[in-house]
Structure formats: C-alpha cells, structure tokens
Write a protein that holds these residues in place. Sequence first.
Motif, PDB file in Angstrom:
ATOM      1  N   SER A  69      33.610  65.898  80.202  1.00 56.02           N
ATOM      2  CA  SER A  69      32.703  64.792  79.905  1.00 56.02           C
ATOM      3  C   SER A  69      33.515  63.506  79.986  1.00 56.02           C
ATOM      4  N   LEU A  70      33.358  62.782  81.071  1.00 57.76           N
ATOM      5  CA  LEU A  70      34.180  61.602  81.310  1.00 57.76           C
ATOM      6  C   LEU A  70      34.016  60.566  80.205  1.00 57.76           C
ATOM      7  N   ASP A  71      32.823  60.466  79.639  1.00 53.85           N
ATOM      8  CA  ASP A  71      32.603  59.456  78.609  1.00 53.85           C
ATOM      9  C   ASP A  71      33.476  59.693  77.381  1.00 53.85           C
ATOM     10  N   LYS A  72      33.748  60.962  77.047  1.00 56.07           N
ATOM     11  CA  LYS A  72      34.630  61.255  75.918  1.00 56.07           C
ATOM     12  C   LYS A  72      36.058  60.808  76.211  1.00 56.07           C
ATOM     13  N   ALA A  73      36.509  61.011  77.452  1.00 55.68           N
ATOM     14  CA  ALA A  73      37.839  60.551  77.839  1.00 55.68           C
ATOM     15  C   ALA A  73      37.907  59.030  77.782  1.00 55.68           C
ATOM     16  N   GLN A  74      36.856  58.366  78.201  1.00 54.03           N
ATOM     17  CA  GLN A  74      36.813  56.911  78.156  1.00 54.03           C
ATOM     18  C   GLN A  74      36.844  56.398  76.719  1.00 54.03           C
ATOM     19  N   ASP A  75      36.106  57.071  75.839  1.00 55.36           N
ATOM     20  CA  ASP A  75      36.110  56.677  74.430  1.00 55.36           C
ATOM     21  C   ASP A  75      37.500  56.801  73.825  1.00 55.36           C
ATOM     22  N   LEU A  76      38.208  57.888  74.169  1.00 56.42           N
ATOM     23  CA  LEU A  76      39.558  58.095  73.651  1.00 56.42           C
ATOM     24  C   LEU A  76      40.506  57.020  74.172  1.00 56.42           C
ATOM     25  N   ALA A  77      40.405  56.717  75.453  1.00 54.45           N
ATOM     26  CA  ALA A  77      41.268  55.692  76.043  1.00 54.45           C
ATOM     27  C   ALA A  77      41.030  54.335  75.386  1.00 54.45           C
ATOM     28  N   LEU A  78      39.778  54.014  75.132  1.00 58.73           N
ATOM     29  CA  LEU A  78      39.462  52.739  74.489  1.00 58.73           C
ATOM     30  C   LEU A  78      39.973  52.697  73.054  1.00 58.73           C
ATOM     31  N   ALA A  79      39.881  53.835  72.358  1.00 57.25           N
ATOM     32  CA  ALA A  79      40.288  53.884  70.952  1.00 57.25           C
ATOM     33  C   ALA A  79      41.791  53.715  70.767  1.00 57.25           C
ATOM     34  N   LEU A  80      42.583  54.202  71.725  1.00 55.20           N
ATOM     35  CA  LEU A  80      44.037  54.227  71.537  1.00 55.20           C
ATOM     36  C   LEU A  80      44.818  53.322  72.489  1.00 55.20           C
ATOM     37  N   ASP A  81      44.161  52.697  73.442  1.00 54.38           N
ATOM     38  CA  ASP A  81      44.909  51.978  74.479  1.00 54.38           C
ATOM     39  C   ASP A  81      45.299  50.575  74.043  1.00 54.38           C
ATOM     40  N   TYR A  82      46.431  50.496  73.350  1.00 57.88           N
ATOM     41  CA  TYR A  82      46.953  49.187  72.975  1.00 57.88           C
ATOM     42  C   TYR A  82      47.968  48.676  73.996  1.00 57.88           C
ATOM     43  N   SER A  83      48.237  49.445  75.056  1.00 54.82           N
ATOM     44  CA  SER A  83      49.264  49.046  76.025  1.00 54.82           C
ATOM     45  C   SER A  83      48.789  49.146  77.467  1.00 54.82           C
ATOM     46  N   ASN A  84      47.490  49.358  77.668  1.00 57.29           N
ATOM     47  CA  ASN A  84      46.936  49.500  79.021  1.00 57.29           C
ATOM     48  C   ASN A  84      47.566  50.649  79.796  1.00 57.29           C
ATOM     49  N   SER A  85      48.003  51.677  79.067  1.00 58.57           N
ATOM     50  CA  SER A  85      48.661  52.805  79.723  1.00 58.57           C
ATOM     51  C   SER A  85      47.740  54.007  79.904  1.00 58.57           C
ATOM     52  N   LEU A  86      46.556  53.971  79.297  1.00 54.27           N
ATOM     53  CA  LEU A  86      45.667  55.132  79.305  1.00 54.27           C
ATOM     54  C   LEU A  86      44.604  55.007  80.387  1.00 54.27           C
TER      55      LEU A  86
END
Length: 289
Positions: free
Chosen positions: A163-180
Amino acid sequence: MTDAGSTSGPVAGVIGQPIAHSLSPLIHNTWLKRFGLPGCYERREIAPEYFDRDVRSLLTQEGWVGMNVTLPHKQAACDFCDCLDPAARRLGAVNTIVTLSDGRFEGRNTDLYGFRTNLENAPGWSRTGRDAALVLGAGGAARAVVAALQDLGFRQIFIANRSLDKAQDLALALDYSNSLHAVAWAEIPGLLPKCDFLVNTTSLGMVGQPPLLIDLTRLPTGAFVTDIVYKPLETALLTQARARGNRVVDGLGMLLYQAVPGFQAWFNPPSTPVVDAQLRDNILKAMAV
C-alpha cells in the motif's frame, strides 16, 4: 504467569492480546536469576476496550513498576502515558512504560535501540560504505527500523510497501532530512542494484504467514541483509542472501536487545544485562516447544 523469578521485589510484565506466546518473561526472569535480584516479570492479557482501566490497575493497585507493551496496544500506551521519551515521541508508539519517582508514567520506545544494537553487534557489520537502504514494509516495526537507519547516517532510505500510501505516510512522519523515499512494491527489482542494505520489516516469511517472494539476483553481494522475523530464525530471505554471499543477521537479537533498557529501569541491576549465546539458546529452545 511468572515463568521464573522471585515473588518478592519489583514486579513488571508484558501486556498484549494475545500474549501467551510472548518470550519476554523468559528473557527478564533469566536476567533476574543471573543477577540474583528479587522480583519477577509476568504476562497479562488485556483487551483493547479495557486498556486504560487494566493498565492503571496494574501500575497502582497491583504495584507494577512498569511493563512492556505489545500488539495491539502501542498507540494506546502512547496516549495513556503522562510523558514520553524522545524515541516514543518520534515514533508515535510506546513499547515500555516506567513508573517515575514522582508517580508519573513515562512511555518509552526501545525498538529503535533494539534494532540498531542488534545490527551493531552482528558479525561482519560495518557502517562504512553503506549509503542506501531498502526497507520492506511500512508498519509499526518499520518506523523504528527507518529511524535507526536515519541515526546511522544512511543518505537514501527507500520504503517499499504494497500500500503505497502507508509508505508515503511513514516517509512524511519521519523525513527530517529529505532522505526517505516511498516506493511501490513493484519497484523493488529496480532498486536492488542501488542498495547496500536490505531489511524486511513485514510479517511475510514468518511461520503461519505467506512467503516473502523476492529475487535477490540484482542485489550487490556486498549488501547486508536482515529480517526482523525470528520465527523461523533463518527465514527464506536470509537463506537466499547467505547462499549468494551476502552478510546476514537474524531478527532474534532485536527482541533481546530491546528488553535491556526496560530491565535496567525496572530492576536496577548493578550492570547492563548481557545478550549472549546462552540467552539466545534458551529462547530458541522455548521457541521449539
């Protein structure tokens, strides 16, 4: 259920539903015996609808000094606690509750510590030259894994989920360095050549679950591969990776190391409890029953 330990002294435990399968009592009561400390560690099954009532009763009326929290209660524990440690705030989930000296309940998350410490103690592990990681899955366990990889300095972390949306949610939640980078499951084959670290955080490949179907042919042989699944200890992913020359580490160590901070907080041992071959063997024997 105490599994071992003394009936006097501090009492802690693990809560969840179901909980009979938990190996945590064996881990903590083994350490209590090693140190010769009073106290015990129990299991207690709690239904979600009674979470607040039953947890408060354990921590006040029954006098537990704290507890581990497993599925399905990690988010509810986050809301229950009076304060959170930095890891719990960052991940939005609590797996360890500690009663502070002023009576407040602090929520902590030791999964990040457990994953990272297991990795750092794995034979052949080296952070040098590892810049891109591929994380399979975007559930609760993936949050701790991704955060640990961020702390280790990976410049690119790809999160692949059905489910791509779950991966996107995780990236948004933790991406403080634009690495995700959230990616579709179908993109995995094209990403493998770019990655020098691969980790499975899904339940695929676990006993009783569907297999994890992934062809590692395009993964560099210098890449490090790990699986947080520990039933079976040698998953099909690890078998395939080992056969082609990749260094691997199983998921049992994550379970063992995440228990260390809680034990220290609840039972105040004179030194840090050791995760060693004897403890692993005891756990493996219990898993085989």
